[in-house]
Design a protein around this motif. Sequence first.
Motif, PDB file in Angstrom:
ATOM      1  N   HIS A  82       0.866  -1.184   0.000  1.00 27.38           N
ATOM      2  CA  HIS A  82       0.000   0.000   0.000  1.00 27.38           C
ATOM      3  C   HIS A  82       0.901   1.232   0.000  1.00 27.38           C
ATOM      4  CE1 HIS A  82      -3.653   2.299   0.853  1.00 27.38           C
ATOM      5  NE2 HIS A  82      -2.944   2.986   1.742  1.00 27.38           N
ATOM      6  N   ARG A  83       0.463   2.301  -0.687  1.00 28.46           N
ATOM      7  CA  ARG A  83       1.246   3.538  -0.687  1.00 28.46           C
ATOM      8  C   ARG A  83       0.365   4.670  -0.171  1.00 28.46           C
ATOM      9  NH1 ARG A  83       3.458   5.681  -5.343  1.00 28.46           N
ATOM     10  NH2 ARG A  83       5.528   5.987  -4.478  1.00 28.46           N
ATOM     11  N   ILE A  84       0.852   5.394   0.818  1.00 28.30           N
ATOM     12  CA  ILE A  84       0.114   6.576   1.285  1.00 28.30           C
ATOM     13  C   ILE A  84       0.676   7.765   0.521  1.00 28.30           C
ATOM     14  CG2 ILE A  84      -0.450   8.038   3.265  1.00 28.30           C
ATOM     15  CD1 ILE A  84      -0.047   5.610   5.055  1.00 28.30           C
ATOM     16  N   VAL A  85      -0.177   8.346  -0.313  1.00 25.44           N
ATOM     17  CA  VAL A  85       0.278   9.418  -1.210  1.00 25.44           C
ATOM     18  C   VAL A  85      -0.516  10.680  -0.907  1.00 25.44           C
ATOM     19  CG1 VAL A  85       0.494  10.124  -3.626  1.00 25.44           C
ATOM     20  CG2 VAL A  85       0.730   7.714  -3.013  1.00 25.44           C
ATOM     21  N   THR A  86       0.168  11.802  -0.821  1.00 22.79           N
ATOM     22  CA  THR A  86      -0.527  13.090  -0.723  1.00 22.79           C
ATOM     23  C   THR A  86      -0.044  13.971  -1.868  1.00 22.79           C
ATOM     24  OG1 THR A  86       1.171  13.821   0.807  1.00 22.79           O
ATOM     25  CG2 THR A  86      -0.902  13.105   1.787  1.00 22.79           C
ATOM     26  N   GLU A  87      -0.817  15.003  -2.157  1.00 22.47           N
ATOM     27  CA  GLU A  87      -0.475  15.892  -3.277  1.00 22.47           C
ATOM     28  C   GLU A  87       0.375  17.054  -2.780  1.00 22.47           C
ATOM     29  OE1 GLU A  87      -1.180  15.312  -6.427  1.00 22.47           O
ATOM     30  OE2 GLU A  87      -2.019  13.429  -5.684  1.00 22.47           O
ATOM     31  N   PRO A  88       1.362  17.484  -3.583  1.00 23.92           N
ATOM     32  CA  PRO A  88       2.080  18.716  -3.216  1.00 23.92           C
ATOM     33  C   PRO A  88       1.107  19.898  -3.233  1.00 23.92           C
ATOM     34  CG  PRO A  88       3.119  17.626  -5.114  1.00 23.92           C
ATOM     35  CD  PRO A  88       1.833  16.916  -4.856  1.00 23.92           C
ATOM     36  N   LEU A  89       1.260  20.816  -2.287  1.00 24.96           N
ATOM     37  CA  LEU A  89       0.371  21.990  -2.249  1.00 24.96           C
ATOM     38  C   LEU A  89       1.064  23.244  -2.757  1.00 24.96           C
ATOM     39  CD1 LEU A  89      -1.381  21.314   1.168  1.00 24.96           C
ATOM     40  CD2 LEU A  89      -2.187  20.780  -1.131  1.00 24.96           C
ATOM     41  N   VAL A  90       2.384  23.174  -2.893  1.00 26.83           N
ATOM     42  CA  VAL A  90       3.126  24.295  -3.494  1.00 26.83           C
ATOM     43  C   VAL A  90       3.669  23.757  -4.818  1.00 26.83           C
ATOM     44  CG1 VAL A  90       5.037  25.915  -3.231  1.00 26.83           C
ATOM     45  CG2 VAL A  90       3.782  25.118  -1.197  1.00 26.83           C
ATOM     46  N   SER A 359      -6.095   7.220   8.283  1.00 21.96           N
ATOM     47  CA  SER A 359      -4.972   8.152   8.089  1.00 21.96           C
ATOM     48  C   SER A 359      -5.120   8.867   6.745  1.00 21.96           C
ATOM     49  CB  SER A 359      -3.618   7.462   8.229  1.00 21.96           C
ATOM     50  OG  SER A 359      -3.542   6.356   7.386  1.00 21.96           O
ATOM     51  N   GLY A 360      -5.613   8.157   5.706  1.00 18.28           N
ATOM     52  CA  GLY A 360      -5.810   8.794   4.399  1.00 18.28           C
ATOM     53  C   GLY A 360      -6.831   9.925   4.486  1.00 18.28           C
ATOM     54  N   ARG A 361      -7.938   9.672   5.209  1.00 13.04           N
ATOM     55  CA  ARG A 361      -8.973  10.719   5.354  1.00 13.04           C
ATOM     56  C   ARG A 361      -8.417  11.940   6.078  1.00 13.04           C
ATOM     57  NH1 ARG A 361     -12.676   6.840   6.753  1.00 13.04           N
ATOM     58  NH2 ARG A 361     -12.533   7.336   8.972  1.00 13.04           N
ATOM     59  N   ALA A 362      -7.664  11.667   7.149  1.00 13.74           N
ATOM     60  CA  ALA A 362      -7.121  12.797   7.928  1.00 13.74           C
ATOM     61  C   ALA A 362      -6.123  13.596   7.088  1.00 13.74           C
ATOM     62  CB  ALA A 362      -6.444  12.276   9.199  1.00 13.74           C
ATOM     63  N   LEU A 363      -5.229  12.902   6.375  1.00 14.37           N
ATOM     64  CA  LEU A 363      -4.238  13.626   5.567  1.00 14.37           C
ATOM     65  C   LEU A 363      -4.923  14.423   4.461  1.00 14.37           C
ATOM     66  CD1 LEU A 363      -1.402  10.927   5.386  1.00 14.37           C
ATOM     67  CD2 LEU A 363      -1.357  13.082   6.661  1.00 14.37           C
ATOM     68  N   GLY A 364      -6.029  13.861   3.905  1.00 15.57           N
ATOM     69  CA  GLY A 364      -6.789  14.591   2.886  1.00 15.57           C
ATOM     70  C   GLY A 364      -7.405  15.854   3.481  1.00 15.57           C
ATOM     71  N   ALA A 365      -8.033  15.723   4.656  1.00 16.33           N
ATOM     72  CA  ALA A 365      -8.672  16.895   5.282  1.00 16.33           C
ATOM     73  C   ALA A 365      -7.616  17.949   5.630  1.00 16.33           C
ATOM     74  CB  ALA A 365      -9.424  16.464   6.540  1.00 16.33           C
ATOM     75  N   LEU A 366      -6.450  17.493   6.079  1.00 13.25           N
ATOM     76  CA  LEU A 366      -5.408  18.446   6.490  1.00 13.25           C
ATOM     77  C   LEU A 366      -4.759  19.142   5.294  1.00 13.25           C
ATOM     78  CD1 LEU A 366      -3.928  16.238   9.321  1.00 13.25           C
ATOM     79  CD2 LEU A 366      -5.020  18.457   9.656  1.00 13.25           C
ATOM     80  N   SER A 367      -4.964  18.594   4.094  1.00 13.61           N
ATOM     81  CA  SER A 367      -4.435  19.258   2.892  1.00 13.61           C
ATOM     82  C   SER A 367      -5.252  20.498   2.528  1.00 13.61           C
ATOM     83  CB  SER A 367      -4.481  18.311   1.687  1.00 13.61           C
ATOM     84  OG  SER A 367      -3.750  17.157   1.931  1.00 13.61           O
ATOM     85  N   GLN A 368      -6.453  20.623   3.102  1.00 13.60           N
ATOM     86  CA  GLN A 368      -7.302  21.776   2.792  1.00 13.60           C
ATOM     87  C   GLN A 368      -6.678  23.049   3.386  1.00 13.60           C
ATOM     88  OE1 GLN A 368      -9.910  21.428   0.746  1.00 13.60           O
ATOM     89  NE2 GLN A 368      -9.149  19.321   0.649  1.00 13.60           N
ATOM     90  N   PRO A 369      -7.062  24.211   2.870  1.00 13.88           N
ATOM     91  CA  PRO A 369      -6.526  25.472   3.428  1.00 13.88           C
ATOM     92  C   PRO A 369      -6.854  25.578   4.919  1.00 13.88           C
ATOM     93  CG  PRO A 369      -7.729  25.870   1.392  1.00 13.88           C
ATOM     94  CD  PRO A 369      -7.967  24.427   1.741  1.00 13.88           C
ATOM     95  N   PHE A 370      -5.988  26.265   5.679  1.00 12.89           N
ATOM     96  CA  PHE A 370      -6.259  26.394   7.125  1.00 12.89           C
ATOM     97  C   PHE A 370      -6.444  27.842   7.545  1.00 12.89           C
ATOM     98  CE2 PHE A 370      -1.645  25.935   6.517  1.00 12.89           C
ATOM     99  CZ  PHE A 370      -1.148  27.092   7.095  1.00 12.89           C
TER     100      PHE A 370
END
Length: 370
Positions: A82-90, A359-370
Motif C-alpha cells: 500500500h502507498r500513502i500518497v498526498t499531493e504537493p500543495l506548493v 490516516s488517508g482521510r485525515a491527511l486529505g482533510a489536512l491538505s485543505q486550506p487552514f
Amino acid sequence: MRALVVGGGPAGTTAAIALARAGIEALVVEHEETDRPVGIGLALQNSPLRALHALGLLDAVVDRGYRHDAVNICAPDGTVVHRIVTEPLVPGTPSFVAISRVALAGILGEALAATAGAQIRYGTSVTALRDRGDAVEADLTDGSTEVVDLVVGADGLHSTVRGMVLPEAPAPTPAPQVIWRASAPRPADVDRYLLYDLGPQGRVGIVPIADDELYLWFLQPDDGAARLPAELRLPALRARLAPFGGVVADVAALLRDDVDQRSLAALLVPQPWHRGRTVLIGDAAHTTTPHIAYGVGIAIEDSVVLAEELARGGSVEDALQAFTRRRFDRCRLVVETSLQLSAWEVDPPEDPTLHHQLSGRALGALSQPF
Ligand SMILES: Cc1cc2nc3c(=O)[nH]c(=O)nc-3n(C[C@H](O)[C@H](O)[C@H](O)COP(=O)(O)OP(=O)(O)OC[C@H]3O[C@@H](n4cnc5c(N)ncnc54)[C@H](O)[C@@H]3O)c2cc1C
C-alpha cells in the motif's frame, strides 16, 4: 507591538519569525543554553510545507531534507502492499520532506537571526506573568522584566506557561505504545520511506532524511517496562527488529548507538488557548503522537495563523480568540486520529483497512486550506 515567546523549539522560532514579518517585535526566551533539538529526524507533510513556504523557508527545508512522494507500506517480506500518497500543495515542490531535527533547527535559527525584529535569548525562562489588561509584565530568570503586548507559550508538552495561565488544563494522556528511534548512514538502495507492519508485535519505519542519512523508528505496545539504560538499547532494538524482512536487517546492522526509547503522550487543551494576553501554541496547546507525522506541522501552522490574526489590527483578545477558533478542530483531528491509530496498532480492528482509511482521510482533510 512587542511579544514575548517562551520556548525556542519549532513553534517558538517560527512564531517569532512570523510575528516579526507581520511587524510585531518578538523576543524568544529558551531555557536551554543552546539550540538542542531532541530526536533524530521528522517528516513534514504537504500542509506544513505550505506554511513554511508562507514564511519563505520551504526552499531551505527541501535543500537540506529528503524529498518523498509516498509512505510505502510493506508486507513483512518487504513487498510494497500500500502507498500513502498526498499531493504537493506548493507547485513544483515535493508533497513531503523528511529532515534531520538538527538541520530544521539550524534553518529556523538562521532565519530568526536574519529577521529584523526577532531575537532569541538562551538560558532564560519566565518566572511570573502579570496581565495588567493593557500589557503583560513578564519576570525572567535573568532578573529582568519585559513589558509586552502579548505572551506566546511555545514551551512544549510540559509547558510552564500553561501552568501559569491555564492551570485547569488536563494532564497529558499516555498512548499505548513505546517508540524507539536510531540513526544510520543511508545505503544507496534505501531511497524511499518504508513502513513494515507485524501487527501488534510492532511497526518499523525507515526514513531517508538526507542523501547520506536515515533514521529508523520502531513502535511497539507499551508493556509498562522501564526504559533501558542507554548502553543496552541498541542490542535490544536489534533483537526486536529481527523478525522483520525486507531491508530491515541491513539497516539494523548499520544503526548507531544513539537509540532513543520513550513513551508517547497526547494532549488537547480545551478552548480557548489563551487567557487575557497570553496564548499557547504548538505542543503546549496540543501534543500528538507521531502516527501521521504532524506535530511540528501543526506547530508551524499555528505560528502562521497567529501572525495573520494579529496583523488584522483588532484587539489582542479578539485576535487570540480568532486564532483558537481557526486552529482547534484541525489540531483535534491530528491528536484524535493519531491516538486512534496508536490504539488500533495495539488492538487491531477486525477490518485491517480501517487504519489506512483513517490516516488517508485525515491527511486529505489536512491538505485543505487552514
Ligand atoms: C517520537 C516522536 C516523533 C515525532 N515525529 C514527528 C514527525 O515526523 N513530524 C512532525 O511534524 N512531528 C513529529 N513529532 C512531534 C514534534 O516533535 C512536536 O510536535 C514538536 O517538537 C512541537 O514543537 P514545539 O516547539 O511546540 O515544542 P518542543 O519541540 O517541545 O519545543 C519546546 C521548546 O521550549 C523549551 N522550553 C521548555 N520549557 C521552557 C521554559 N519554561 N522556558 C523556556 N523554554 C522552555 C524547550 O527547551 C524547547 O526548546 C514527533 C514527536 C515524537 C515524540
